[in-house]
Write a protein that holds these residues in place. Structure first.
Motif, PDB file in Angstrom:
ATOM      1  N   CYS A   3       0.850  -1.197   0.000  1.00  0.00           N
ATOM      2  CA  CYS A   3       0.000   0.000   0.000  1.00  0.00           C
ATOM      3  C   CYS A   3       0.887   1.249   0.000  1.00  0.00           C
ATOM      4  O   CYS A   3       2.065   1.183   0.344  1.00  0.00           O
ATOM      5  N   CYS A   5       0.818   3.460   2.127  1.00  0.00           N
ATOM      6  CA  CYS A   5       1.203   3.723   3.516  1.00  0.00           C
ATOM      7  C   CYS A   5       2.362   2.824   3.959  1.00  0.00           C
ATOM      8  O   CYS A   5       2.865   2.957   5.063  1.00  0.00           O
ATOM      9  N   CYS A  27      -5.536  -3.048   2.335  1.00  0.00           N
ATOM     10  CA  CYS A  27      -4.417  -2.748   3.230  1.00  0.00           C
ATOM     11  C   CYS A  27      -4.803  -3.137   4.646  1.00  0.00           C
ATOM     12  O   CYS A  27      -5.878  -2.800   5.121  1.00  0.00           O
ATOM     13  N   CYS A  30      -4.351   0.707   6.809  1.00  0.00           N
ATOM     14  CA  CYS A  30      -5.208   1.885   6.593  1.00  0.00           C
ATOM     15  C   CYS A  30      -6.556   1.549   5.944  1.00  0.00           C
ATOM     16  O   CYS A  30      -7.432   2.412   5.859  1.00  0.00           O
TER      17      CYS A  30
END
Ligand code: ZN
Length: 100
Positions: A3, A5, A27, A30
């Motif tokens: 992801c 993130c 994910c 998140c």
């Protein structure tokens, strides 16, 4: 698959359209969801299969209001009753009428 993130994305059943589920990458941190081409194709197929009835209707006018007549097939399929409350949801160029 990673992801944005930085966390790992896992293949899961995700809600692709309201109430409709198909496979996608989610994910674990998140909750961001992504689809590859194959998953996108499957998701669209799930949506197509979910359509039970599609009818064309002309809008009418009653006083100052536009009116929409509900066909018998839709009434019976959803077991709609006169006097029942429905919700109108506008999504881009779409109007969705939801019964409880
Ligand atoms: Zn993430």
């Amino acid at each position: 698959m990673k992801c944005e993130c930085g966390s790992e994305m896992k293949i899961e059943k995700v809600e692709v359209f309201p109430g409709l589920f198909s496979e996608g990458y989610k994910c674990q941190k998140c909750g961001e969801i992504e689809f590859n081409e194959e998953q996108m194709r499957k998701a669209l197929l799930v949506k197509e299969k979910a359509i039970k009835i599609m009818v064309k209707r002309k809008l009418g006018k009653l006083g100052e209001s536009l009116i929409l007549r509900i066909p018998k097939s839709v009434e019976e399929s959803l077991n709609l009753k006169s006097g029942e409350d429905v919700k109108i949801i506008v999504e881009r160029n779409k109007m969705i009428i939801e019964s409880d």
